[in-house]
Write a protein that holds these residues in place. Structure first.
Motif, PDB file in Angstrom:
ATOM      1  N   THR A 278      25.132  20.736  53.828  1.00 57.56           N
ATOM      2  CA  THR A 278      24.071  19.723  53.697  1.00 57.56           C
ATOM      3  C   THR A 278      23.314  19.575  55.014  1.00 57.56           C
ATOM      4  N   ALA A 279      23.808  20.191  56.078  1.00 57.51           N
ATOM      5  CA  ALA A 279      23.212  19.967  57.408  1.00 57.51           C
ATOM      6  C   ALA A 279      21.763  20.415  57.456  1.00 57.51           C
ATOM      7  N   ALA A 280      20.972  19.639  58.185  1.00 54.64           N
ATOM      8  CA  ALA A 280      19.585  20.021  58.442  1.00 54.64           C
ATOM      9  C   ALA A 280      19.591  20.765  59.775  1.00 54.64           C
ATOM     10  N   VAL A 281      19.852  22.056  59.672  1.00 50.65           N
ATOM     11  CA  VAL A 281      20.013  22.878  60.874  1.00 50.65           C
ATOM     12  C   VAL A 281      18.631  23.151  61.468  1.00 50.65           C
ATOM     13  N   ALA A 282      18.492  22.937  62.770  1.00 48.51           N
ATOM     14  CA  ALA A 282      17.205  23.231  63.416  1.00 48.51           C
ATOM     15  C   ALA A 282      16.978  24.737  63.348  1.00 48.51           C
ATOM     16  N   ASP A 283      15.809  25.138  62.921  1.00 50.13           N
ATOM     17  CA  ASP A 283      15.543  26.568  62.771  1.00 50.13           C
ATOM     18  C   ASP A 283      15.279  27.251  64.108  1.00 50.13           C
ATOM     19  N   TYR A 284      14.895  26.444  65.115  1.00 51.58           N
ATOM     20  CA  TYR A 284      14.573  27.036  66.427  1.00 51.58           C
ATOM     21  C   TYR A 284      15.280  26.296  67.551  1.00 51.58           C
ATOM     22  N   ASN A 311      17.048  30.222  65.497  1.00 57.08           N
ATOM     23  CA  ASN A 311      18.490  30.009  65.397  1.00 57.08           C
ATOM     24  C   ASN A 311      19.059  30.897  64.293  1.00 57.08           C
ATOM     25  N   PRO A 312      20.358  31.149  64.324  1.00 55.39           N
ATOM     26  CA  PRO A 312      20.942  31.907  63.200  1.00 55.39           C
ATOM     27  C   PRO A 312      20.840  31.084  61.915  1.00 55.39           C
ATOM     28  N   ASP A 313      20.693  31.756  60.800  1.00 56.03           N
ATOM     29  CA  ASP A 313      20.758  31.069  59.497  1.00 56.03           C
ATOM     30  C   ASP A 313      22.243  31.073  59.105  1.00 56.03           C
ATOM     31  N   ILE A 314      22.890  29.928  59.280  1.00 55.69           N
ATOM     32  CA  ILE A 314      24.348  29.849  59.086  1.00 55.69           C
ATOM     33  C   ILE A 314      24.699  30.195  57.646  1.00 55.69           C
ATOM     34  N   LEU A 315      23.985  29.580  56.737  1.00 54.90           N
ATOM     35  CA  LEU A 315      24.298  29.747  55.319  1.00 54.90           C
ATOM     36  C   LEU A 315      24.128  31.203  54.875  1.00 54.90           C
ATOM     37  N   VAL A 328      27.473  26.376  48.520  1.00 51.82           N
ATOM     38  CA  VAL A 328      26.438  25.449  48.044  1.00 51.82           C
ATOM     39  C   VAL A 328      25.469  25.181  49.193  1.00 51.82           C
ATOM     40  N   GLY A 329      24.198  25.373  48.920  1.00 50.00           N
ATOM     41  CA  GLY A 329      23.183  25.085  49.929  1.00 50.00           C
ATOM     42  C   GLY A 329      22.305  23.936  49.486  1.00 50.00           C
ATOM     43  N   PHE A 330      21.558  23.395  50.404  1.00 53.36           N
ATOM     44  CA  PHE A 330      20.572  22.362  50.098  1.00 53.36           C
ATOM     45  C   PHE A 330      19.200  22.927  50.419  1.00 53.36           C
ATOM     46  N   ALA A 331      18.224  22.513  49.657  1.00 56.46           N
ATOM     47  CA  ALA A 331      16.854  22.907  49.965  1.00 56.46           C
ATOM     48  C   ALA A 331      16.013  21.651  50.026  1.00 56.46           C
ATOM     49  N   LEU A 332      15.394  21.471  51.161  1.00 56.06           N
ATOM     50  CA  LEU A 332      14.544  20.311  51.345  1.00 56.06           C
ATOM     51  C   LEU A 332      13.112  20.821  51.262  1.00 56.06           C
ATOM     52  N   GLU A 333      12.438  20.461  50.207  1.00 54.72           N
ATOM     53  CA  GLU A 333      11.095  21.016  50.000  1.00 54.72           C
ATOM     54  C   GLU A 333      10.118  19.900  49.656  1.00 54.72           C
ATOM     55  N   THR A 334       8.931  20.001  50.219  1.00 58.66           N
ATOM     56  CA  THR A 334       7.921  18.986  49.915  1.00 58.66           C
ATOM     57  C   THR A 334       6.960  19.463  48.824  1.00 58.66           C
ATOM     58  N   GLN A 346      18.889  32.939  45.948  1.00 56.94           N
ATOM     59  CA  GLN A 346      19.118  34.394  45.889  1.00 56.94           C
ATOM     60  C   GLN A 346      19.257  34.996  47.270  1.00 56.94           C
ATOM     61  N   ARG A 347      18.330  34.624  48.147  1.00 54.74           N
ATOM     62  CA  ARG A 347      18.303  35.226  49.489  1.00 54.74           C
ATOM     63  C   ARG A 347      19.586  34.936  50.250  1.00 54.74           C
ATOM     64  N   LYS A 348      20.162  33.735  50.034  1.00 56.97           N
ATOM     65  CA  LYS A 348      21.355  33.352  50.797  1.00 56.97           C
ATOM     66  C   LYS A 348      22.652  33.600  50.004  1.00 56.97           C
TER      67      LYS A 348
HETATM   68  N1  CTP Z   1      20.569  26.419  56.860  1.00 56.94           N
HETATM   69  C1  CTP Z   1      21.446  27.082  57.675  1.00 56.94           C
HETATM   70  N2  CTP Z   1      21.029  27.578  58.868  1.00 56.94           N
HETATM   71  C2  CTP Z   1      19.765  27.419  59.273  1.00 56.94           C
HETATM   72  C3  CTP Z   1      18.839  26.736  58.435  1.00 56.94           C
HETATM   73  C4  CTP Z   1      19.272  26.252  57.239  1.00 56.94           C
HETATM   74  O1  CTP Z   1      22.619  27.229  57.302  1.00 56.94           O
HETATM   75  N3  CTP Z   1      19.381  27.883  60.447  1.00 56.94           N
HETATM   76  C5  CTP Z   1      21.030  25.913  55.543  1.00 56.94           C
HETATM   77  C6  CTP Z   1      20.890  24.422  55.347  1.00 56.94           C
HETATM   78  O2  CTP Z   1      22.070  23.748  55.716  1.00 56.94           O
HETATM   79  C7  CTP Z   1      20.624  24.301  53.862  1.00 56.94           C
HETATM   80  C8  CTP Z   1      19.911  25.598  53.522  1.00 56.94           C
HETATM   81  O3  CTP Z   1      20.223  26.492  54.569  1.00 56.94           O
HETATM   82  O4  CTP Z   1      21.805  24.255  53.119  1.00 56.94           O
HETATM   83  C9  CTP Z   1      18.436  25.499  53.360  1.00 56.94           C
HETATM   84  O5  CTP Z   1      17.857  24.884  54.460  1.00 56.94           O
HETATM   85  P1  CTP Z   1      16.267  24.745  54.609  1.00 56.94           P
HETATM   86  O6  CTP Z   1      15.964  24.216  55.966  1.00 56.94           O
HETATM   87  O7  CTP Z   1      15.700  24.039  53.425  1.00 56.94           O
HETATM   88  O8  CTP Z   1      15.829  26.235  54.467  1.00 56.94           O
HETATM   89  P2  CTP Z   1      15.446  27.318  55.467  1.00 56.94           P
HETATM   90  O9  CTP Z   1      16.243  28.522  55.089  1.00 56.94           O
HETATM   91  O10 CTP Z   1      15.523  26.880  56.879  1.00 56.94           O
HETATM   92  O11 CTP Z   1      13.946  27.594  55.056  1.00 56.94           O
HETATM   93  P3  CTP Z   1      12.611  26.764  55.370  1.00 56.94           P
HETATM   94  O12 CTP Z   1      12.906  25.863  56.536  1.00 56.94           O
HETATM   95  O13 CTP Z   1      11.637  27.824  55.647  1.00 56.94           O
HETATM   96  O14 CTP Z   1      12.310  26.021  54.104  1.00 56.94           O
END
Ligand code: CTP
Length: 408
Positions: A278-284, A311-315, A328-334, A346-348
């Motif tokens: 569920t974490a909102a992982v910072a992408d950068y 940052n690495p995409d953990i999921l 299980v992943g979360f997607a936060l979309e507007t 699919q991608r993850k």
């Molecule tokens: N996540 C992760 N590692 C990251 C970014 C996201 O593991 N660096 C995980 C989040 O915990 C969440 C899922 O991926 O369960 C989707 O996160 P989200 O921020 O919506 O998606 P992103 O893959 O970062 O795509 P975008 O920001 O382009 O929508």
């Protein structure tokens, strides 16, 4: 445990019914919702008006109320209420009601509800000592215990008749602890499974006092960890910086950056049966964060440039490694939520993705409720109405449970 729980309180006709207003007041104070159902005899000891006032709900006394008097009365009410409740507690439970329940009678609303229940049933047998010790009453109580009914023994002491012995309704505190305990014990359907949850934001340092972060409060992830633990799972919660208390029986590991979260998650991935990100992982993250505080006056011009690195995409990395784990992943979309969520699923390489939109009223950051859709690889999209984050957590766990393999 009582907070947010729905309690059907059955009251039957014993003198101890006069103590139930206090019980209702304490349940409400603890955050529970209480629906009172009374037998006809109970109304001789305490009035429905008193109990309705304290429970803030209409008290149910009749099986067939005048339909024209109140539109909320429907003839399927016994089923609706039975499905609504988390626990039904009958206090005081008279010898007569215990006998009826033991033998499946349904001659009033209270006993009909008992038959329709899916949640646990709990009783506080309360009566005069000889009635309580009577062999038939004891046989009935034993039979009910045998069917999984929870029974709290009456207290011993002076009774209304002037006799002494077991038969008194236990003190309110004891009753509350009893219900609390049942709520904790029941529904342990994830026993033996290890659920790993990530929660909150990550913080990427700019200098020793500043960081790049986001508005995630961690509430959704903490609710998932709490729900998993209550259902018997061994729950580990890897949390970014949040201001929340660790749920009971949850092992918490605090991290700050995305890389720390990745390391903590990967180290525990092998042993996990379920991972819920569920974490909102910072992408950068900032390249080379400053070791000293960046001073305003030392910067030339009006701009400060930070160089960021992905940052690495953990999921995604877990999706590539997974063997037996349910992911299980979360997607936060507007916008374009379903399409983006399906693409992420699919991608993850996920088993479930939970979609939410932070801009919806009652959803997103720092709220106690959420509005989500649950998507699975078979293309199914389940849209859920607004629910507490705890209820959403349980619904996610329900879906996860169906995908787990269980060794017998
Ligand atoms: N996540 C992760 N590692 C990251 C970014 C996201 O593991 N660096 C995980 C989040 O915990 C969440 C899922 O991926 O369960 C989707 O996160 P989200 O921020 O919506 O998606 P992103 O893959 O970062 O795509 P975008 O920001 O382009 O929508």
């Amino acid at each position: 445990m009582l907070a947010g729980k729905k309690i059907l309180l059955g009251i039957t006709g014993g003198i101890a019914a006069y103590k139930t207003p206090l019980l209702i007041r304490e349940l409400i104070k603890a955050g529970a919702e209480v629906q009172v159902v009374m037998s006809r005899a109970a109304q001789q000891f305490v009035t429905p008006l008193t109990l309705a006032t304290l429970s803030r709900r209409e008290v149910i006394t009749e099986m067939f109320p005048d339909a024209s008097a109140n539109a909320s009365h429907r003839w399927t009410q016994h089923i609706d209420l039975a499905l609504w409740a988390d626990v039904m507690f009958i206090a005081p439970a008279t010898a007569h009601t215990i006998a009826k329940i033991t033998h499946g009678f349904a001659d009033d609303m209270l006993t009909t509800l008992v038959l329709a229940l899916r949640c646990p049933l709990a009783l506080a047998p309360t009566m005069d000592v000889d009635m309580f010790l009577n062999r038939t009453t004891q046989m009935n109580i034993d039979a009910l215990k045998g069917t999984g009914c929870f029974v709290i023994d009456p207290d011993e002491g002076e009774l209304a008749s002037g006799l002494a012995g077991p038969g008194r309704l236990p003190e309110t505190d004891k009753l509350l602890a009893f219900i609390d305990d049942i709520l904790e014990k029941v529904h342990q359907d994830l026993t033996g499974k290890h659920v790993l949850v990530t929660a909150g934001p990550t913080q990427e340092p700019i200098d020793p006092v500043r960081y790049i972060g986001n508005r995630s409060s961690g509430k959704m992830g903490f609710a998932v960890a709490a729900a998993a633990s209550l259902r018997g799972a061994q729950a580990t919660l890897i949390s970014g910086p949040v201001a929340l208390k660790t749920p009971r029986n949850v092992h918490r590991i605090d991290v700050r950056t995305a890389r720390e979260m990745q390391a903590a998650t990967l180290a525990r991935f092998e042993k996990a049966d379920v991972v819920i990100m569920t974490a909102a992982v910072a992408d950068y993250a900032v390249v080379n964060p400053a070791h000293e505080k960046i001073k305003r006056e030392q910067q030339s011009g009006n701009e400060l440039t930070l160089t960021l690195t992905k940052n690495p995409d953990i999921l995604k990395s877990l999706g590539e490694k997974k063997t037996h784990q349910i992911l299980v992943g979360f997607a936060l979309e507007t916008h374009n939520g379903v399409a983006y969520a399906q693409e992420k699923l699919q991608r993850k390489n996920l088993d479930v993705i939970v979609l939410n939109n932070p801009n919806e009223e009652g959803a997103g950051f720092n709220t106690d409720t959420n509005i989500v859709s649950i998507l699975t690889p078979d293309g199914k999209v389940e849209q859920l109405p607004r629910k507490s984050k705890f209820d959403v957590a349980n619904m996610i766990l329900d879906r996860v449970k169906m995908k787990l393999t269980w060794s017998v």
